[in-house]
Write a protein that holds these residues in place. Sequence first.
Motif, short mmCIF file in Angstrom:
data_model
loop_
_atom_site.label_atom_id
_atom_site.label_comp_id
_atom_site.label_asym_id
_atom_site.label_seq_id
_atom_site.Cartn_x
_atom_site.Cartn_y
_atom_site.Cartn_z
N ASN A 55 -125.56 21.94 -32.82
CA ASN A 55 -124.98 20.85 -33.50
C ASN A 55 -124.01 21.49 -34.53
N ALA A 56 -124.49 22.17 -35.57
CA ALA A 56 -123.73 22.80 -36.70
C ALA A 56 -122.59 23.83 -36.01
N LYS A 57 -122.87 24.62 -35.10
CA LYS A 57 -121.69 25.16 -34.17
C LYS A 57 -120.59 24.43 -33.54
N LYS A 58 -121.20 23.38 -32.90
CA LYS A 58 -120.21 22.46 -32.25
C LYS A 58 -119.53 21.82 -33.57
N GLU A 59 -120.20 21.32 -34.66
CA GLU A 59 -119.33 20.68 -35.71
C GLU A 59 -118.20 21.63 -36.39
N LEU A 63 -114.48 21.05 -36.58
CA LEU A 63 -113.69 21.17 -37.94
C LEU A 63 -112.93 21.98 -37.91
N GLN A 64 -112.97 23.38 -37.06
CA GLN A 64 -111.93 24.47 -36.92
C GLN A 64 -110.68 23.73 -36.15
N SER A 65 -110.97 23.19 -34.94
CA SER A 65 -109.85 22.26 -34.47
C SER A 65 -109.28 21.48 -35.03
N ASP A 66 -109.78 20.53 -35.99
CA ASP A 66 -109.35 19.54 -36.96
C ASP A 66 -108.52 20.25 -38.12
N ARG A 69 -105.26 21.47 -36.34
CA ARG A 69 -104.43 20.07 -36.11
C ARG A 69 -103.84 19.71 -37.36
N ILE A 70 -104.65 19.53 -38.55
CA ILE A 70 -103.97 19.36 -39.90
C ILE A 70 -103.07 20.34 -40.41
N LEU A 71 -103.35 21.60 -39.98
CA LEU A 71 -102.42 22.60 -40.58
C LEU A 71 -101.20 22.51 -39.94
N GLN A 72 -101.35 22.29 -38.32
CA GLN A 72 -100.10 22.21 -37.56
C GLN A 72 -99.23 20.78 -38.40
N GLU A 73 -99.93 19.78 -38.34
CA GLU A 73 -99.23 18.81 -39.06
C GLU A 73 -98.79 18.88 -40.14
#
Length: 166
Positions: A55-59, A63-66, A69-73
């Motif tokens: 679960n931590a790995k998935k999270e 978080l990395q994808s978020d 995305r936030i960095l791209q925005e």
Amino acid sequence: MEKLINDFSFGLFFWQTIIFVGLILLLKKFAWKPILDAVNEREEGIKNALLSAENAKKEMQNLQSDNQRILQEARLERDAMLKEAREMKEKVIADSKLEAQAQGQKMIEQAKAAIQSEKNAAMAELKSQVSSLSLEIAEKLLKDELSNKEAQVKLVEKMLGDAKLN
């Protein structure tokens, strides 16, 4: 092996078997259950730890994808802000140039008007001085001319001649 068979005693075997079975029953009642519970508990703990790690790995992946995305925005927003700032700078520069040109043109027009006004005033003063000087000269000439009787007659005849020609 023969020695074991020769020394074999059924009584001893019987009592050893009863003690062994009793020991197994006691272990089953008092030791196996806590041992098995501890093993099962440890197995559950390991399963839970593995699930938590998964679960931590998935999270972390979420978080990395978020974060990506936030960095791209944020990059897009920064680029938009920079573009807007450049456009505002160019507009301000263009407006300032236009305003400076308008003020320069206005100052030129005011200077031309002031020059024309000064020129007209100087011309008026010059005309005034020329006319007063001309009058003084004419007055002096007329005094000289009119003081002499002969010169007066010539002047009158000349003026009468000039008047008939026009």
